[in-house]
Scaffold this motif. Structure first.
Motif, PDB file in Angstrom:
ATOM      1  N   LEU A 136     -10.942  -0.167   2.896  1.00  0.00           N
ATOM      2  CA  LEU A 136     -10.234  -1.555   3.495  1.00  0.00           C
ATOM      3  C   LEU A 136     -10.682  -2.180   4.610  1.00  0.00           C
ATOM      4  O   LEU A 136     -11.323  -2.874   4.842  1.00  0.00           O
TER       5      LEU A 136
ATOM      6  N   PHE B  66       0.614  -0.815  -0.048  1.00  0.00           N
ATOM      7  CA  PHE B  66      -0.052  -0.279   0.231  1.00  0.00           C
ATOM      8  C   PHE B  66       1.248   1.189   0.195  1.00  0.00           C
ATOM      9  O   PHE B  66       2.418   1.269   0.712  1.00  0.00           O
ATOM     10  N   PRO B  67       0.072   2.550  -0.355  1.00  0.00           N
ATOM     11  CA  PRO B  67      -0.512   2.317  -1.850  1.00  0.00           C
ATOM     12  C   PRO B  67      -0.671   1.913  -2.777  1.00  0.00           C
ATOM     13  O   PRO B  67       1.000   2.063  -3.618  1.00  0.00           O
TER      14      PRO B  67
ATOM     15  N   SER C  38      -9.579   5.683   1.255  1.00  0.00           N
ATOM     16  CA  SER C  38      -9.143   4.564   0.626  1.00  0.00           C
ATOM     17  C   SER C  38      -8.379   3.714   1.585  1.00  0.00           C
ATOM     18  O   SER C  38      -8.985   1.888   2.017  1.00  0.00           O
ATOM     19  N   GLN C  39      -7.919   3.696   2.878  1.00  0.00           N
ATOM     20  CA  GLN C  39      -8.088   3.182   4.245  1.00  0.00           C
ATOM     21  C   GLN C  39      -9.057   2.460   4.837  1.00  0.00           C
ATOM     22  O   GLN C  39      -9.596   1.635   5.577  1.00  0.00           O
TER      23      GLN C  39
ATOM     24  N   GLU D  20      -4.746  -0.092  -7.007  1.00  0.00           N
ATOM     25  CA  GLU D  20      -5.674  -1.003  -6.844  1.00  0.00           C
ATOM     26  C   GLU D  20      -6.751  -0.156  -5.481  1.00  0.00           C
ATOM     27  O   GLU D  20      -8.168  -0.246  -5.183  1.00  0.00           O
ATOM     28  N   HIS D  21      -6.075   0.790  -4.615  1.00  0.00           N
ATOM     29  CA  HIS D  21      -7.013   0.988  -3.566  1.00  0.00           C
ATOM     30  C   HIS D  21      -7.875   2.154  -4.111  1.00  0.00           C
ATOM     31  O   HIS D  21      -8.634   3.039  -2.638  1.00  0.00           O
TER      32      HIS D  21
END
Length: 281
Positions: free
Chosen positions: A72, A42-43, A68-69, A46-47
């Motif tokens: 997830l 990461f990153p 984005s996190q 895809e994220h």
């Protein structure tokens, strides 16, 4: 929540990922390179697919670091991620925070040895590698020639910036591992990792499993595997266009033998505070 395996580049991140993956994903502790796929980076592009198409726009990227996190973390399960990103702030955006972070293993290495590995891995001379090590505005990533498919910008900062940023994130939930200690007493450090991991997850281990982790994640084992099968994270020399060994010198990367005196003194002066704190000076 995210469990980070963080480091400045060429500091032992792959080794620690291999140890961690063997603890988590094998019954007997025998490492398989496929296990590394379970601890992704990461990153990556895809994220950010649900947030922006402009992945090489640092403003767009930074704006979506936390969203984005958060996405997830919606399922409230532990995710293990490798990262070379600093916990930086770009304008009003920060890379990560304690709300999205369960814990961190931060792998640090003497910058006098990091510089030689940087030079090899990124096809740099020592002066160029020193500039990379010292630069507070250093980014990894290139739209035209990305080293890894699906990559996006990774903000590094200098070696000192990087270490300080992760050290300050959440001290009680951060384990700082020195690469040099991993070399000196690998078994002890594997046990340290297991004990830290037990605070957050169920961990199965035996003395025999630790023995197998110790053997199967050794530098010699990695180097033999790469010579026979290659390694997906190895890169191509920008000058000769030949594949470079990812597992290059290991413990033979000794700044006392390889680094010139002037560069050594510059590094020691630049990072005096951090190196003293870590016991390198």
């Amino acid at each position: 929540m995210i469990f980070w395996i963080a480091s400045y580049p060429k500091s032992g991140n792959t080794w620690v990922r291999a140890i961690l993956a063997s603890i988590l994903h094998s019954e007997d502790g025998n490492f398989n390179f496929k296990y590394l796929e379970k601890i992704k980076q990461f990153p990556m592009e895809e994220h950010f697919r649900h947030f922006t198409d402009e992945i090489w726009n640092i403003d767009e990227l930074a704006k979506n670091w936390l969203p984005s996190q958060e996405r997830l973390n919606l399922d409230d399960k532990i995710k293990y991620f490798k990262t070379h990103h600093a916990v930086c702030r770009y304008r009003d955006y920060i890379f990560t925070n304690v709300d999205n972070t369960l814990a961190t293993i931060y792998v640090v290495r003497d910058p006098r040895n990091v510089i030689n590995s940087l030079a090899h891995h990124y096809s740099l001379n020592i002066n160029e590698a020193k500039e990379m090590l010292f630069s507070s505005k250093r980014l990894l990533g290139n739209k035209k020639k990305s080293i890894k498919k699906g990559s996006v910008y990774t903000v590094l900062g200098s070696w000192g910036d990087h270490y300080n940023s992760w050290k300050k994130l959440d001290k009680k939930n951060t384990l700082i591992l020195r690469y040099e200690d991993l070399i000196k007493d690998t078994r002890l450090q594997i046990i340290e990792i297991i004990n830290f991991l037990k605070r957050y997850a169920n961990v199965y281990y035996t003395d025999k499993k630790i023995d197998n982790i110790l053997t199967s994640t050794s530098f010699e084992s990695f180097k033999t595997h790469e010579s026979k099968h290659g390694f997906i994270e190895s890169v191509t020399d920008s000058k000769s266009n030949k594949k470079l060994n990812f597992f290059n010198l290991g413990k033979d990367n000794d700044w006392k033998k390889l680094l010139d005196l002037n560069t050594t003194k510059e590094i020691e002066s630049k990072f005096s505070k951090e190196m003293k704190e870590l016991g390198y000076l």
